[in-house]
Design a protein around this motif. Structure first.
Motif, short mmCIF file in Angstrom:
data_model
loop_
_atom_site.label_atom_id
_atom_site.label_comp_id
_atom_site.label_asym_id
_atom_site.label_seq_id
_atom_site.Cartn_x
_atom_site.Cartn_y
_atom_site.Cartn_z
N HIS A 141 30.33 -15.19 40.38
CA HIS A 141 31.98 -15.02 39.60
C HIS A 141 32.18 -13.60 39.25
CE1 HIS A 141 32.33 -19.51 38.29
NE2 HIS A 141 32.52 -19.54 39.51
N ARG A 142 31.08 -12.96 38.82
CA ARG A 142 31.31 -11.67 38.25
C ARG A 142 31.43 -10.56 39.39
NH1 ARG A 142 26.77 -9.54 36.05
NH2 ARG A 142 25.48 -11.39 36.22
N ALA A 143 30.49 -11.02 40.54
CA ALA A 143 30.73 -10.17 41.64
C ALA A 143 31.97 -10.00 42.48
CB ALA A 143 29.39 -10.22 42.60
N THR A 144 32.70 -11.14 42.40
CA THR A 144 34.06 -11.19 43.23
C THR A 144 35.18 -11.36 42.16
OG1 THR A 144 33.73 -13.83 42.70
CG2 THR A 144 32.54 -12.91 44.92
N GLN A 145 35.23 -10.74 41.14
CA GLN A 145 36.29 -10.30 40.35
C GLN A 145 37.43 -9.92 41.16
OE1 GLN A 145 37.24 -11.13 36.90
NE2 GLN A 145 35.27 -12.51 37.36
N ASP A 146 38.62 -10.48 41.14
CA ASP A 146 39.93 -9.82 41.63
C ASP A 146 39.83 -10.26 43.26
OD1 ASP A 146 41.20 -9.29 39.34
OD2 ASP A 146 39.79 -7.60 39.13
N GLY A 147 38.85 -10.91 43.75
CA GLY A 147 38.79 -11.11 45.29
C GLY A 147 37.78 -10.16 45.87
N SER A 148 37.13 -9.29 44.84
CA SER A 148 36.05 -8.37 45.82
C SER A 148 35.36 -9.02 46.64
CB SER A 148 35.42 -7.74 44.41
OG SER A 148 34.34 -6.78 45.06
N GLY A 149 35.23 -8.49 47.90
CA GLY A 149 34.31 -8.92 48.93
C GLY A 149 34.70 -10.17 49.51
N LEU A 150 35.94 -10.69 49.40
CA LEU A 150 36.70 -11.86 50.14
C LEU A 150 37.48 -11.66 50.94
CD1 LEU A 150 37.12 -14.40 46.84
CD2 LEU A 150 34.96 -13.87 48.01
N SER A 151 37.50 -12.37 52.16
CA SER A 151 38.46 -12.12 53.25
C SER A 151 40.03 -12.28 52.79
CB SER A 151 38.08 -13.07 54.49
OG SER A 151 38.33 -14.24 54.05
N ALA A 152 40.79 -11.74 53.35
CA ALA A 152 42.21 -12.28 53.02
C ALA A 152 42.45 -13.52 53.45
CB ALA A 152 43.03 -11.19 54.19
N GLU A 153 41.72 -14.22 54.42
CA GLU A 153 42.02 -15.68 54.69
C GLU A 153 41.62 -16.35 53.48
OE1 GLU A 153 40.74 -13.63 56.88
OE2 GLU A 153 41.81 -13.47 58.52
N LEU A 154 40.71 -16.19 52.87
CA LEU A 154 40.15 -17.18 51.80
C LEU A 154 41.02 -16.79 50.46
CD1 LEU A 154 36.53 -17.80 50.60
CD2 LEU A 154 38.15 -17.19 49.11
N VAL A 155 41.36 -15.52 50.46
CA VAL A 155 42.26 -15.28 48.99
C VAL A 155 43.63 -16.10 49.17
CG1 VAL A 155 43.53 -13.53 48.10
CG2 VAL A 155 40.99 -13.05 48.59
N GLU A 156 44.06 -16.23 50.61
CA GLU A 156 45.36 -16.65 50.84
C GLU A 156 45.36 -18.13 50.78
OE1 GLU A 156 46.46 -14.55 54.22
OE2 GLU A 156 46.79 -12.68 53.36
N ASP A 157 44.17 -18.79 51.16
CA ASP A 157 43.99 -20.18 51.23
C ASP A 157 44.15 -20.85 49.91
OD1 ASP A 157 43.72 -22.94 51.90
OD2 ASP A 157 41.55 -22.40 52.51
N VAL A 158 45.21 -21.43 49.69
CA VAL A 158 45.31 -22.15 48.32
C VAL A 158 45.47 -23.67 48.90
CG1 VAL A 158 46.61 -20.46 46.92
CG2 VAL A 158 47.87 -21.94 48.26
N GLU A 159 45.80 -24.01 49.97
CA GLU A 159 45.91 -25.36 50.44
C GLU A 159 44.83 -26.46 50.22
OE1 GLU A 159 47.45 -28.29 54.11
OE2 GLU A 159 47.11 -26.03 54.51
#
Length: 332
Positions: A141-159
């Motif tokens: 949780h701490r390492a990925t704050q504000d989407g750090s290190g995550l792909s745009a696809e994962l960040v945009e996937d709310v479905e």
């Protein structure tokens, strides 16, 4: 092979993986693994490698109609990759990802390892496992704050989270408990507005593999950028349900809960315990009235889980671990 073709089985998985250069077909064997509610899950070995292949189902293997986007396997692969990069001992290695056939192949756990749910149900309650999980979850949780290190696809996937969690758990429960619908809707709204870090989304004992000296977190198919309290609440709900089911182990399970919460909060304090209580309340209600009820609860235990969930949702006690206090006070 593409995503519209038939799902793999014990016969077709060997030439499929051999064709991708993953295994030696001449030496390989395959078998179906249990627990494939939302995926085809196959164990494959060729003598030198022990692997698990997962391929997402469009319709989940449950009694009620429940569909989900098959692309969730891509989210799962990314979740494993991200966690491994943060804590290499906390997850299996990703060996192969096929974006066309929507399959993911990972290393298989050592033979003597088992899922943590089986151990808990058998009476083997180890707070050290919970502490390890609390530490790993906090780091993720701490390492990925504000989407750090995550792909745009994962960040945009709310479905995917909506289809696999909010609809079958929260909205279904709200429809079946109209007097609680407003309170449940408020929890949903806060979750949807909180896009803070990588959230596993299915952080339960069945998705933890445990063996001598280790524990792996698996099954990231509901991974999303979201509310970290959901992961905490999800594990707490499972421990509470097992405490209701097996009162003779309730003290040990409460100690396990404390170990998990203490390890998590050591570096990432829980900022709103009242919201966590409401999250747990929704999930307890959902494991009785949602599309995925806890299969081991007997009728009296279902009633107690429902009453405890209602209390947590409506009263929202502002203390981590408040649910265990309520159980001990006999208000479940």
């Amino acid at each position: 092979m593409n995503a519209t073709e038939e799902l793999l089985d014990e016969r077709t998985v060997i030439p499929y993986l051999a064709g991708r250069g993953v295994i030696d077909a001449k030496r390989a064997t395959a078998r179906i693994l249990g627990g494939g509610v939302s995926n085809v899950v196959l164990a494959v070995t060729d003598g030198s490698r022990r692997l698990v292949l997962k391929q997402a189902r469009a319709k989940l293997a449950v009694a009620e109609a429940w569909f989900a986007p098959r692309e969730r396997v891509l989210r799962e692969a990314e979740g494993l990759r991200v966690l491994s990069g943060i804590d290499q001992d906390a997850a299996p290695a990703l060996i192969d990802l096929d974006r066309d056939a929507l399959t993911m192949t990972i290393e298989q756990a050592p033979e003597e390892w088992t899922d943590w749910k089986s151990r808990l149900m058998a009476g083997e309650v180890d707070p050290a496992v919970a502490a390890r999980l609390g530490e790993a979850l906090s780091r993720m949780h701490r390492a990925t704050q504000d989407g750090s290190g995550l792909s745009a696809e994962l960040v945009e996937d709310v479905e995917t989270f909506d289809v696999l969690r909010i609809e079958p758990y929260h909205r279904t429960t709200a429809r079946r408990n109209p007097d609680l619908a407003t309170a449940i809707d408020e929890v949903i709204a806060r979750m949807r507005d909180t896009r803070q870090c990588l959230v596993h989304g299915d952080f339960s004992p069945k998705n933890v593999l445990v063996g001598d000296g280790g524990a792996w977190i698996i099954d990231f198919e509901v991974a999303h950028l979201g509310d970290p309290s959901f992961d905490i609440a999800f594990l707490e709900t499972h421990l509470l349900l097992k405490g209701l089911h097996a009162p003779q182990r309730r003290d040990a399970l409460a100690a396990t809960s404390r170990a998990f919460l203490d390890a998590y909060a050591r570096d990432a304090p829980i900022s709103d315990a009242g919201h966590l209580s409401r999250q747990i309340g929704c999930l307890l209600l959902a494991r009785v009235d949602g599309k995925s009820p806890a299969e081991y609860l007997r009728a009296p235990e279902q009633r107690r889980a429902h009453e405890l969930g209602r209390t947590l949702l409506v009263e929202a006690p502002d203390a981590p671990g408040a649910a265990w206090t309520l159980i001990e006070q006999g208000t479940e």
